[in-house]
Design a protein around this motif. Sequence first.
Motif, PDB file in Angstrom:
ATOM      1  N   GLY A  94      37.979  24.041  25.920  1.00  0.00           N
ATOM      2  CA  GLY A  94      36.612  23.981  26.428  1.00  0.00           C
ATOM      3  C   GLY A  94      35.969  25.337  26.603  1.00  0.00           C
ATOM      4  N   GLU A  95      34.716  25.297  27.045  1.00  0.00           N
ATOM      5  CA  GLU A  95      33.932  26.524  27.238  1.00  0.00           C
ATOM      6  C   GLU A  95      33.736  26.785  28.718  1.00  0.00           C
ATOM      7  N   PHE A  96      33.528  28.050  29.049  1.00  0.00           N
ATOM      8  CA  PHE A  96      33.459  28.449  30.462  1.00  0.00           C
ATOM      9  C   PHE A  96      32.272  29.387  30.699  1.00  0.00           C
ATOM     10  N   ASP A  97      31.870  29.458  31.968  1.00  0.00           N
ATOM     11  CA  ASP A  97      30.834  30.417  32.377  1.00  0.00           C
ATOM     12  C   ASP A  97      31.459  31.694  32.902  1.00  0.00           C
ATOM     13  N   LEU A  98      32.716  31.580  33.338  1.00  0.00           N
ATOM     14  CA  LEU A  98      33.426  32.762  33.840  1.00  0.00           C
ATOM     15  C   LEU A  98      34.897  32.650  33.487  1.00  0.00           C
ATOM     16  N   ILE A  99      35.400  33.688  32.817  1.00  0.00           N
ATOM     17  CA  ILE A  99      36.847  33.800  32.612  1.00  0.00           C
ATOM     18  C   ILE A  99      37.274  34.947  33.510  1.00  0.00           C
ATOM     19  N   PHE A 100      38.189  34.648  34.421  1.00  0.00           N
ATOM     20  CA  PHE A 100      38.540  35.570  35.493  1.00  0.00           C
ATOM     21  C   PHE A 100      40.052  35.788  35.448  1.00  0.00           C
ATOM     22  N   SER A 101      40.487  36.994  35.825  1.00  0.00           N
ATOM     23  CA  SER A 101      41.935  37.209  35.912  1.00  0.00           C
ATOM     24  C   SER A 101      42.214  38.366  36.860  1.00  0.00           C
ATOM     25  N   ASN A 102      42.987  38.100  37.898  1.00  0.00           N
ATOM     26  CA  ASN A 102      43.332  39.159  38.845  1.00  0.00           C
ATOM     27  C   ASN A 102      44.828  39.442  38.795  1.00  0.00           C
ATOM     28  N   ALA A 103      45.174  40.666  38.416  1.00  0.00           N
ATOM     29  CA  ALA A 103      46.564  41.138  38.465  1.00  0.00           C
ATOM     30  C   ALA A 103      47.520  40.281  37.640  1.00  0.00           C
ATOM     31  N   ALA A 104      47.089  39.839  36.489  1.00  0.00           N
ATOM     32  CA  ALA A 104      47.966  38.996  35.662  1.00  0.00           C
ATOM     33  C   ALA A 104      48.002  39.426  34.187  1.00  0.00           C
ATOM     34  N   LEU A 105      46.906  39.971  33.672  1.00  0.00           N
ATOM     35  CA  LEU A 105      46.873  40.283  32.236  1.00  0.00           C
ATOM     36  C   LEU A 105      47.948  41.279  31.820  1.00  0.00           C
ATOM     37  N   THR A 116      39.567  38.762  22.753  1.00  0.00           N
ATOM     38  CA  THR A 116      38.780  38.165  21.668  1.00  0.00           C
ATOM     39  C   THR A 116      38.797  36.640  21.791  1.00  0.00           C
ATOM     40  N   ILE A 117      39.984  36.096  22.038  1.00  0.00           N
ATOM     41  CA  ILE A 117      40.096  34.628  22.182  1.00  0.00           C
ATOM     42  C   ILE A 117      39.226  34.145  23.339  1.00  0.00           C
ATOM     43  N   TYR A 118      39.374  34.805  24.508  1.00  0.00           N
ATOM     44  CA  TYR A 118      38.681  34.291  25.692  1.00  0.00           C
ATOM     45  C   TYR A 118      37.180  34.578  25.645  1.00  0.00           C
ATOM     46  N   ALA A 119      36.782  35.656  24.978  1.00  0.00           N
ATOM     47  CA  ALA A 119      35.339  35.898  24.807  1.00  0.00           C
ATOM     48  C   ALA A 119      34.728  34.748  24.011  1.00  0.00           C
ATOM     49  N   GLY A 120      35.502  34.231  23.066  1.00  0.00           N
ATOM     50  CA  GLY A 120      35.025  33.119  22.229  1.00  0.00           C
ATOM     51  C   GLY A 120      34.905  31.808  22.996  1.00  0.00           C
ATOM     52  N   LYS A 121      35.448  31.766  24.209  1.00  0.00           N
ATOM     53  CA  LYS A 121      35.369  30.532  25.008  1.00  0.00           C
ATOM     54  C   LYS A 121      34.238  30.590  26.030  1.00  0.00           C
ATOM     55  N   LEU A 122      33.439  31.673  25.969  1.00  0.00           N
ATOM     56  CA  LEU A 122      32.347  31.809  26.944  1.00  0.00           C
ATOM     57  C   LEU A 122      31.059  31.205  26.408  1.00  0.00           C
ATOM     58  N   ARG A 123      30.347  30.511  27.296  1.00  0.00           N
ATOM     59  CA  ARG A 123      29.016  30.008  26.941  1.00  0.00           C
ATOM     60  C   ARG A 123      28.026  31.166  26.927  1.00  0.00           C
ATOM     61  N   ALA A 124      26.819  30.932  26.422  1.00  0.00           N
ATOM     62  CA  ALA A 124      25.763  31.961  26.483  1.00  0.00           C
ATOM     63  C   ALA A 124      25.583  32.369  27.946  1.00  0.00           C
ATOM     64  N   GLY A 126      27.748  33.808  29.658  1.00  0.00           N
ATOM     65  CA  GLY A 126      29.054  33.755  30.321  1.00  0.00           C
ATOM     66  C   GLY A 126      29.595  35.146  30.646  1.00  0.00           C
ATOM     67  N   GLN A 127      30.507  35.169  31.644  1.00  0.00           N
ATOM     68  CA  GLN A 127      31.039  36.453  32.108  1.00  0.00           C
ATOM     69  C   GLN A 127      32.569  36.475  32.018  1.00  0.00           C
ATOM     70  N   ILE A 128      33.070  37.690  31.820  1.00  0.00           N
ATOM     71  CA  ILE A 128      34.515  37.900  31.889  1.00  0.00           C
ATOM     72  C   ILE A 128      34.754  38.934  32.984  1.00  0.00           C
ATOM     73  N   ALA A 129      35.768  38.732  33.808  1.00  0.00           N
ATOM     74  CA  ALA A 129      36.059  39.686  34.889  1.00  0.00           C
ATOM     75  C   ALA A 129      37.573  39.747  35.048  1.00  0.00           C
ATOM     76  N   LEU A 249      39.274  47.671  36.667  1.00  0.00           N
ATOM     77  CA  LEU A 249      38.459  46.472  36.918  1.00  0.00           C
ATOM     78  C   LEU A 249      37.429  46.408  35.798  1.00  0.00           C
ATOM     79  N   LEU A 250      37.387  45.304  35.084  1.00  0.00           N
ATOM     80  CA  LEU A 250      36.429  45.207  33.982  1.00  0.00           C
ATOM     81  C   LEU A 250      35.594  43.949  34.102  1.00  0.00           C
ATOM     82  N   TRP A 251      34.342  44.090  33.704  1.00  0.00           N
ATOM     83  CA  TRP A 251      33.404  42.952  33.767  1.00  0.00           C
ATOM     84  C   TRP A 251      32.463  43.034  32.573  1.00  0.00           C
ATOM     85  N   GLY A 252      32.155  41.925  31.994  1.00  0.00           N
ATOM     86  CA  GLY A 252      31.180  41.893  30.912  1.00  0.00           C
ATOM     87  C   GLY A 252      30.392  40.592  30.966  1.00  0.00           C
TER      88      GLY A 252
END
Length: 256
Positions: A94-105, A116-124, A126-129, A249-252
């Motif tokens: 599925g698609e998401f508005d926020l893909i988040f990850s704290n202390a796991a990547l 690249t994979i998770y950016a492709g799962k973001l809706r218009a 959408g944010q990654i953090a 800490l990264l956000w896009g």
Amino acid sequence: MRDAWSPETYHRFQQERSRPFYDLCEMVRPRPVMRILDLGCGSGELTQYLHERLGACETIGLDASDNMLEKARALERKGLRFVKGQIELDPVAGEFDLIFSNAALQWAPEHEKILTIYAGKLRAGGQIAAQLPYNENSMFHAAARDVAQEFGGPLGGYVRHLEALAPEEYARLLFRLGFAEQEVLLRVYAHVLPSLDDVVEWYRGTLLTTYEARLDKETFERFVARYREVLGERFEDARPFFFPFPRILLWGSRRA
Ligand SMILES: C[S@@+](CC[C@H](N)C(=O)[O-])C[C@H]1O[C@@H](n2cnc3c(N)ncnc32)[C@H](O)[C@@H]1O
């Protein structure tokens, strides 16, 4: 391989460990009815906080550890659930508005591929953090690698290297992946622990779990004792012990 993650050991330094999580939350822009995916959610309390803070319509926490998920599942409610799986295998559809990850990547390989994979799962819009340690070069990690080499026989030559790109590489990657806005920070958290022994306990809850998973109980206790000894040789046992911890800490955000 055993599941060596323990919510109790990990939460011994809950206050220190959760500070970057709250900083990361501040970087996220709240939107109405968000669908969120939390990669490496652990025991779920912070996932629940994120879900409630953003008033999300659905939040899914993903983690590979049964020990952590057992705790997390007790927090499930309408709109909040936890699933088992490996981040790098992209098991949640599925698609998401926020893909988040704290202390796991830092535990998952090939960040360029993963982002690249998770950016492709973001809706218009959408944010990654994501937040991850940037301390592979620290003396604490070097000591763990040295001890791992001493235990090369029982470990079958395994030495843990944490995954992390340089901060500017994440910035480049976010740009390449089409994030219209981004922020990448390198922040040093200034922890003050009672003693050097507490650093050993800190890493017992994280870095050393990868060795614990590969050793029998008695050999792992010898590993920890040797790690304590090596740190004692390389650091003054100052009390309190100053423990600086660099993190990225990264956000896009995608174009709406
Ligand atoms: C340091 S804990 C962080 C937990 C939580 N995000 C927090 O901030 O409290 C790291 C978590 O990542 C999970 N993990 C490690 N490697 C993973 C992978 N490849 N796929 C999914 N989860 C993973 C571990 O099981 C653990 O629960």
